[in-house]
Scaffold this motif. Sequence first.
Motif, mmCIF file in Angstrom:
data_model
loop_
_atom_site.group_PDB
_atom_site.id
_atom_site.type_symbol
_atom_site.label_atom_id
_atom_site.label_comp_id
_atom_site.label_asym_id
_atom_site.label_seq_id
_atom_site.Cartn_x
_atom_site.Cartn_y
_atom_site.Cartn_z
ATOM 1 N N GLU A 153 0.827 -1.208 0.000
ATOM 2 C CA GLU A 153 0.000 0.000 0.000
ATOM 3 C C GLU A 153 0.863 1.259 0.000
ATOM 4 N N ASP A 154 1.935 1.253 0.781
ATOM 5 C CA ASP A 154 2.834 2.405 0.800
ATOM 6 C C ASP A 154 3.441 2.662 -0.576
ATOM 7 N N LEU A 155 3.733 1.590 -1.310
ATOM 8 C CA LEU A 155 4.343 1.738 -2.632
ATOM 9 C C LEU A 155 3.335 2.154 -3.700
ATOM 10 N N LEU A 156 2.136 1.592 -3.667
ATOM 11 C CA LEU A 156 1.171 1.845 -4.738
ATOM 12 C C LEU A 156 0.135 2.904 -4.403
ATOM 13 N N ASP A 157 -0.257 2.980 -3.156
ATOM 14 C CA ASP A 157 -1.307 3.908 -2.733
ATOM 15 C C ASP A 157 -0.716 5.067 -1.943
ATOM 16 N N GLU A 158 0.578 5.066 -1.802
ATOM 17 C CA GLU A 158 1.304 6.098 -1.058
ATOM 18 C C GLU A 158 0.765 6.267 0.347
ATOM 19 N N GLY A 159 0.458 5.126 0.978
ATOM 20 C CA GLY A 159 0.014 5.156 2.369
ATOM 21 C C GLY A 159 -1.297 5.860 2.567
ATOM 22 N N ALA A 160 -2.230 5.720 1.618
ATOM 23 C CA ALA A 160 -3.509 6.425 1.689
ATOM 24 C C ALA A 160 -4.314 6.054 2.927
ATOM 25 N N SER A 161 -4.103 4.854 3.418
ATOM 26 C CA SER A 161 -4.858 4.425 4.591
ATOM 27 C C SER A 161 -3.908 4.229 5.764
ATOM 28 N N SER A 162 -4.372 4.580 6.933
ATOM 29 C CA SER A 162 -3.520 4.413 8.114
ATOM 30 C C SER A 162 -3.772 3.080 8.808
ATOM 31 N N THR A 163 -4.714 2.296 8.309
ATOM 32 C CA THR A 163 -5.010 1.010 8.930
ATOM 33 C C THR A 163 -4.717 -0.110 7.952
ATOM 34 N N VAL A 164 -4.574 -1.322 8.479
ATOM 35 C CA VAL A 164 -4.294 -2.464 7.621
ATOM 36 C C VAL A 164 -5.567 -3.212 7.232
ATOM 37 N N SER A 165 -6.718 -2.642 7.463
ATOM 38 C CA SER A 165 -7.964 -3.232 6.979
ATOM 39 C C SER A 165 -8.567 -2.276 5.960
ATOM 40 N N SER A 166 -7.742 -1.824 5.066
ATOM 41 C CA SER A 166 -8.114 -0.770 4.139
ATOM 42 C C SER A 166 -9.271 -1.183 3.237
ATOM 43 N N THR A 167 -10.245 -0.324 3.156
ATOM 44 C CA THR A 167 -11.345 -0.508 2.222
ATOM 45 C C THR A 167 -11.471 0.697 1.301
ATOM 46 N N THR A 168 -10.444 1.544 1.290
ATOM 47 C CA THR A 168 -10.426 2.702 0.404
ATOM 48 C C THR A 168 -9.108 2.713 -0.360
ATOM 49 N N GLY A 169 -9.029 3.561 -1.345
ATOM 50 C CA GLY A 169 -7.821 3.652 -2.152
ATOM 51 C C GLY A 169 -7.785 2.574 -3.224
ATOM 52 N N LEU A 170 -6.679 2.484 -3.933
ATOM 53 C CA LEU A 170 -6.539 1.502 -5.003
ATOM 54 C C LEU A 170 -6.103 0.142 -4.500
ATOM 55 N N VAL A 171 -5.487 0.101 -3.312
ATOM 56 C CA VAL A 171 -5.041 -1.165 -2.726
ATOM 57 C C VAL A 171 -5.905 -1.421 -1.490
ATOM 58 N N ARG A 172 -6.568 -2.574 -1.502
ATOM 59 C CA ARG A 172 -7.469 -2.898 -0.395
ATOM 60 C C ARG A 172 -7.103 -4.253 0.173
ATOM 61 N N TRP A 173 -7.429 -4.441 1.443
ATOM 62 C CA TRP A 173 -7.085 -5.691 2.117
ATOM 63 C C TRP A 173 -8.189 -6.055 3.079
ATOM 64 N N VAL A 174 -8.613 -7.310 3.031
ATOM 65 C CA VAL A 174 -9.631 -7.819 3.950
ATOM 66 C C VAL A 174 -9.009 -9.001 4.680
ATOM 67 N N ALA A 175 -8.989 -8.921 6.003
ATOM 68 C CA ALA A 175 -8.363 -9.959 6.819
ATOM 69 C C ALA A 175 -9.213 -11.215 6.847
ATOM 70 N N SER A 176 -8.485 -12.335 6.925
ATOM 71 C CA SER A 176 -9.127 -13.642 7.071
ATOM 72 C C SER A 176 -8.173 -14.497 7.893
ATOM 73 N N GLY A 177 -8.261 -14.395 9.215
ATOM 74 C CA GLY A 177 -7.308 -15.085 10.080
ATOM 75 C C GLY A 177 -5.994 -14.321 10.120
#
Length: 190
Positions: A153-177
């Motif tokens: 995210e820091d490389l592609l979205d330039e750290g657009a989100s301050s959390t690791v459960s990002s649901t905004t920006g171009l790079v998103r992540w949903v936790a599963s375990g």
Amino acid sequence: MIRKSTHHKSAAKRGFTLAEVLVTLSIIAIMAAVLLPALNSQIAKGDAGRVASDLTNIQTGAQAFLSDVHRYPGSLAHLTTAITGSQNDLVGQAYPPTLASKWKGPYVAKEAVSPSGVGNFQGNFTSVTGANAVPYLTVTLLNVVATDFARIEDLLDEGASSTVSSTTGLVRWVASGTTGTLTYLALPIQ
């Protein structure tokens, strides 16, 4: 004769003492303990950097595919091997033979879509609607840990989100375990 015995005594003293060997080994152990964590961190950053580079290469390849074929690719394989009329594009329609013949790839190297050490690319592209209500062609990476997501995210979205459960920006992540699914909104669908 005295010379021979002197020579024999100096030959016996040529080795290292046990104390010298132990001091040398302890210095090496201390250096390894200090350097290995830094080395592992750099390797992990390199893996995340490779994935970020692969994602942008896939994005560029999808743009070139769209330019040539006038359809959005349905899978990563469409960027690496020639398409046929029996394959489907992103919206599930078969490529007409006239458009399939316009394929000028490969648009990305097969290494760019192979397992990376950070996660595994899902073979098919999907469509996700972004925050601006625009649908995007998305690339999905499975089994990504939170720290790798943050680096990507820091490389592609330039750290657009301050959390690791990002649901905004171009790079998103949903936790599963302990891992999660990374989704990269690569290309707006028009």
